[in-house]
Design a protein around this motif. Sequence first.
Motif, PDB file in Angstrom:
ATOM      1  N   LEU A  62       5.474  -9.121   3.078  1.00 32.11           N
ATOM      2  CA  LEU A  62       4.576  -8.157   3.032  1.00 32.11           C
ATOM      3  C   LEU A  62       3.393  -8.300   3.560  1.00 32.11           C
ATOM      4  O   LEU A  62       2.433  -7.489   4.118  1.00 32.11           O
ATOM      5  CB  LEU A  62       4.533  -7.862   1.530  1.00 32.11           C
ATOM      6  N   PHE A  63       2.745  -9.493   3.563  1.00 33.72           N
ATOM      7  CA  PHE A  63       1.573  -9.955   3.954  1.00 33.72           C
ATOM      8  C   PHE A  63       1.174 -10.305   5.201  1.00 33.72           C
ATOM      9  O   PHE A  63       0.129 -10.731   5.666  1.00 33.72           O
ATOM     10  CB  PHE A  63       0.938 -11.297   3.028  1.00 33.72           C
ATOM     11  N   ASP A  64       2.200 -10.023   6.018  1.00 35.34           N
ATOM     12  CA  ASP A  64       2.189 -10.097   7.665  1.00 35.34           C
ATOM     13  C   ASP A  64       1.667  -8.633   8.097  1.00 35.34           C
ATOM     14  O   ASP A  64       1.097  -8.827   9.326  1.00 35.34           O
ATOM     15  CB  ASP A  64       3.654 -10.201   8.281  1.00 35.34           C
ATOM     16  N   GLN A  65       1.225  -7.733   7.276  1.00 33.92           N
ATOM     17  CA  GLN A  65       0.759  -6.604   7.476  1.00 33.92           C
ATOM     18  C   GLN A  65      -0.714  -6.471   7.162  1.00 33.92           C
ATOM     19  O   GLN A  65      -1.041  -7.312   6.383  1.00 33.92           O
ATOM     20  CB  GLN A  65       1.287  -5.634   6.821  1.00 33.92           C
ATOM     21  N   ASP A  66      -1.357  -5.587   7.727  1.00 34.21           N
ATOM     22  CA  ASP A  66      -2.758  -5.582   7.510  1.00 34.21           C
ATOM     23  C   ASP A  66      -2.948  -4.782   6.223  1.00 34.21           C
ATOM     24  O   ASP A  66      -1.720  -4.238   5.834  1.00 34.21           O
ATOM     25  CB  ASP A  66      -3.525  -4.857   8.533  1.00 34.21           C
ATOM     26  N   LYS A  67      -3.803  -4.756   5.603  1.00 38.75           N
ATOM     27  CA  LYS A  67      -3.874  -4.298   4.152  1.00 38.75           C
ATOM     28  C   LYS A  67      -3.570  -2.692   4.199  1.00 38.75           C
ATOM     29  O   LYS A  67      -2.886  -2.159   3.047  1.00 38.75           O
ATOM     30  CB  LYS A  67      -5.260  -4.238   3.685  1.00 38.75           C
ATOM     31  N   HIS A  68      -3.996  -1.958   5.156  1.00 41.90           N
ATOM     32  CA  HIS A  68      -3.692  -0.475   5.337  1.00 41.90           C
ATOM     33  C   HIS A  68      -2.115  -0.083   5.374  1.00 41.90           C
ATOM     34  O   HIS A  68      -1.460   0.566   4.708  1.00 41.90           O
ATOM     35  CB  HIS A  68      -4.667   0.225   6.344  1.00 41.90           C
ATOM     36  N   SER A  69      -1.596  -1.051   6.230  1.00 43.89           N
ATOM     37  CA  SER A  69      -0.036  -0.785   6.574  1.00 43.89           C
ATOM     38  C   SER A  69       0.636  -1.126   5.130  1.00 43.89           C
ATOM     39  O   SER A  69       1.510  -0.445   4.734  1.00 43.89           O
ATOM     40  CB  SER A  69       0.439  -1.863   7.710  1.00 43.89           C
ATOM     41  N   LEU A  70       0.116  -2.139   4.526  1.00 44.46           N
ATOM     42  CA  LEU A  70       0.967  -2.775   3.373  1.00 44.46           C
ATOM     43  C   LEU A  70       0.837  -1.778   2.230  1.00 44.46           C
ATOM     44  O   LEU A  70       1.782  -1.177   1.641  1.00 44.46           O
ATOM     45  CB  LEU A  70       0.352  -4.006   2.743  1.00 44.46           C
ATOM     46  N   LEU A  71      -0.356  -1.168   2.169  1.00 42.39           N
ATOM     47  CA  LEU A  71      -0.461   0.039   1.138  1.00 42.39           C
ATOM     48  C   LEU A  71       0.266   0.975   1.686  1.00 42.39           C
ATOM     49  O   LEU A  71       0.853   1.937   0.607  1.00 42.39           O
ATOM     50  CB  LEU A  71      -2.184   0.476   1.087  1.00 42.39           C
ATOM     51  N   MET A  72       0.405   1.547   2.820  1.00 45.27           N
ATOM     52  CA  MET A  72       1.189   2.579   3.002  1.00 45.27           C
ATOM     53  C   MET A  72       2.641   2.590   2.915  1.00 45.27           C
ATOM     54  O   MET A  72       3.524   3.325   2.771  1.00 45.27           O
ATOM     55  CB  MET A  72       0.901   3.130   4.639  1.00 45.27           C
ATOM     56  N   SER A  73       3.007   1.142   3.217  1.00 43.96           N
ATOM     57  CA  SER A  73       4.519   0.618   2.849  1.00 43.96           C
ATOM     58  C   SER A  73       4.868   0.964   1.599  1.00 43.96           C
ATOM     59  O   SER A  73       5.983   1.236   1.200  1.00 43.96           O
ATOM     60  CB  SER A  73       4.694  -0.298   3.428  1.00 43.96           C
TER      61      SER A  73
END
Length: 183
Positions: free
Chosen positions: A169-180
């Motif tokens: 999960l932490f391979d994503q930027d914060k916005h992408s993580l939140l949207m996922s």
Amino acid sequence: MNVKKTLFIALFFIFSVSVVAVSCYKDEPTQQASDLVKQYALADDAAKSKVLQDFDKLARENPENANVIRSYTSLLSSKGEYAKALAYLEPVSRANTDPSLLLQECMLKDRIGKKDKACYQRVIVDSESKHLENMDYLLALYFTDDPKFPAQKQRLQQENPTLSRDFALFDQDKHSLLMSLYP
């Protein structure tokens, strides 16, 4: 229905089944919430509306029951009703010192564009005071750019190698993580 929403509903169904397997509910409203989650997961689109109405009534009758509110707000979030979910969750997370509930509140605020860094900081403080260094704690560290994040992530990865997919999960930027998490 998109794949993320289906996966979200499936996870709640699995949660409900695991709670049933324990066959020990804290209280009757928690039992009812579990039943409603199962009904929602199995319902067609027409029946889902009725289940949500029943859940709304249960949540209004039990505003202090964290189990009911957590389940209901998760379903609302899966439907994209973030502001409504937040309205139910905020009073419960204030009265309850559960970092997991508070993290859900922080992320919902973030999702609707009202990022509250102090909210994430409370998750960190509460987690550390209870010695709960888990994924919720790690998410709070990540969303606040806390300098402890890299070391804590590495330590938790080493202690929990079977959860390697979760750490992706932490391979994503914060916005992408939140949207996922909140599509």
